[in-house]
Design a protein around this motif. Sequence first.
Motif, PDB file in Angstrom:
ATOM      1  N   ILE A  87      42.134  34.709  37.028  1.00  0.00           N
ATOM      2  CA  ILE A  87      41.538  36.105  37.639  1.00  0.00           C
ATOM      3  C   ILE A  87      41.441  36.169  39.075  1.00  0.00           C
ATOM      4  O   ILE A  87      41.632  37.268  39.770  1.00  0.00           O
ATOM      5  N   SER A  88      41.299  34.950  39.644  1.00  0.00           N
ATOM      6  CA  SER A  88      41.494  34.757  41.076  1.00  0.00           C
ATOM      7  C   SER A  88      42.710  35.272  41.702  1.00  0.00           C
ATOM      8  O   SER A  88      42.922  36.049  42.550  1.00  0.00           O
ATOM      9  N   TYR A  89      43.903  34.820  41.129  1.00  0.00           N
ATOM     10  CA  TYR A  89      45.045  35.389  41.561  1.00  0.00           C
ATOM     11  C   TYR A  89      45.315  36.795  40.903  1.00  0.00           C
ATOM     12  O   TYR A  89      46.035  37.380  41.822  1.00  0.00           O
ATOM     13  N   ALA A  90      44.646  37.236  40.192  1.00  0.00           N
ATOM     14  CA  ALA A  90      44.956  38.634  40.045  1.00  0.00           C
ATOM     15  C   ALA A  90      44.244  39.617  41.219  1.00  0.00           C
ATOM     16  O   ALA A  90      44.804  40.555  41.496  1.00  0.00           O
ATOM     17  N   TYR A  91      42.935  39.210  41.385  1.00  0.00           N
ATOM     18  CA  TYR A  91      42.433  39.688  42.724  1.00  0.00           C
ATOM     19  C   TYR A  91      43.339  39.600  43.899  1.00  0.00           C
ATOM     20  O   TYR A  91      43.430  40.479  44.876  1.00  0.00           O
TER      21      TYR A  91
END
Length: 319
Positions: free
Chosen positions: A144-148
């Motif tokens: 999810i951090s890479y998505a943002y």
Amino acid sequence: MVVAAGTLALPPLLSSGHLSVYILLGLAAMVTIGLSLLMGYAGQVSLGQASFYAIGGYTAGLLSVHSFPPLLGLLAAPVAAALFALLVGVPLLRLRGHHLAFATLATQLILLSLVGQADWAGGAIGLQGIPRLSVGGYEFAEDISYAYLTWAAVALTLIVAHNVVASRSGRGLRALATSETAAAASGVPVGGYRLAVFALSAAFAGLAGGIYAFYLGYIAPGSFPVLLSIEYVVMAVVGGLGTLWGALVGATAIVLLIQVLTTIGTQPGMPSYAPSVLSYAVYGLLLVVVVLFLPHGMVPAARRAVERRMTQTLTVEKR
């Protein structure tokens, strides 16, 4: 604003598999935005955009595995890709049309061959052990951090591309795409503009490649096949060349199509080469359909349809 809100709200709602697709979609959109600038505004065709994606990935990966700060590797990725584009662009951009397209394709093949034989880059096995990206004390450990991060980078590329298009240089690029002779006669530095947009599109791809390397933690020459460059071209054409939102629409459509083709190609009884064969066949058919029925792409076609509808509505109201 609606698109931005949706981008922020979507990641927590996605499953692990869908979140991975969402990240890859954002990376593809970044590369396609640069390619849309190159093809739609500068009128140049590149079949080797994945080579700049690879340059960014290997730059970020090599720096990080050799104990440099991961953030430095990520920042160096677009710079290295842009410098490589400037280096090869000086001779390549003397070519036109399909000659330039095949030259960029040859550049990618040569690059992958050299990387595959370079022990310092992991050779054909690939570069392993790439650490997670970390900024200060924060480590990007979850998808999810890479998505943002990915979609923040997409927003950045959109802002940069929009500012370029809206500037005086952007007007020169549009003139260049229409007619190089007329643009040169109007005082547009044709060679300089072509090289600059070539380097800018490479920088976008390099940034996407850097994020990709940190996200997977492993890259190899096989991570950047020729089919990947063709996918980017299809995304740009389907969405609409010369429109930045078209790059997002095209990337979304093709990434989702890739998932469908992969599912079909990996069904029991299908040969191992089925996904690639299906992809080439569908991409070719899709390009033919778009050229025949939506020559300007999905976004311009939708915009014209809305304008016609509004015009018809106003005409009826006046009556």
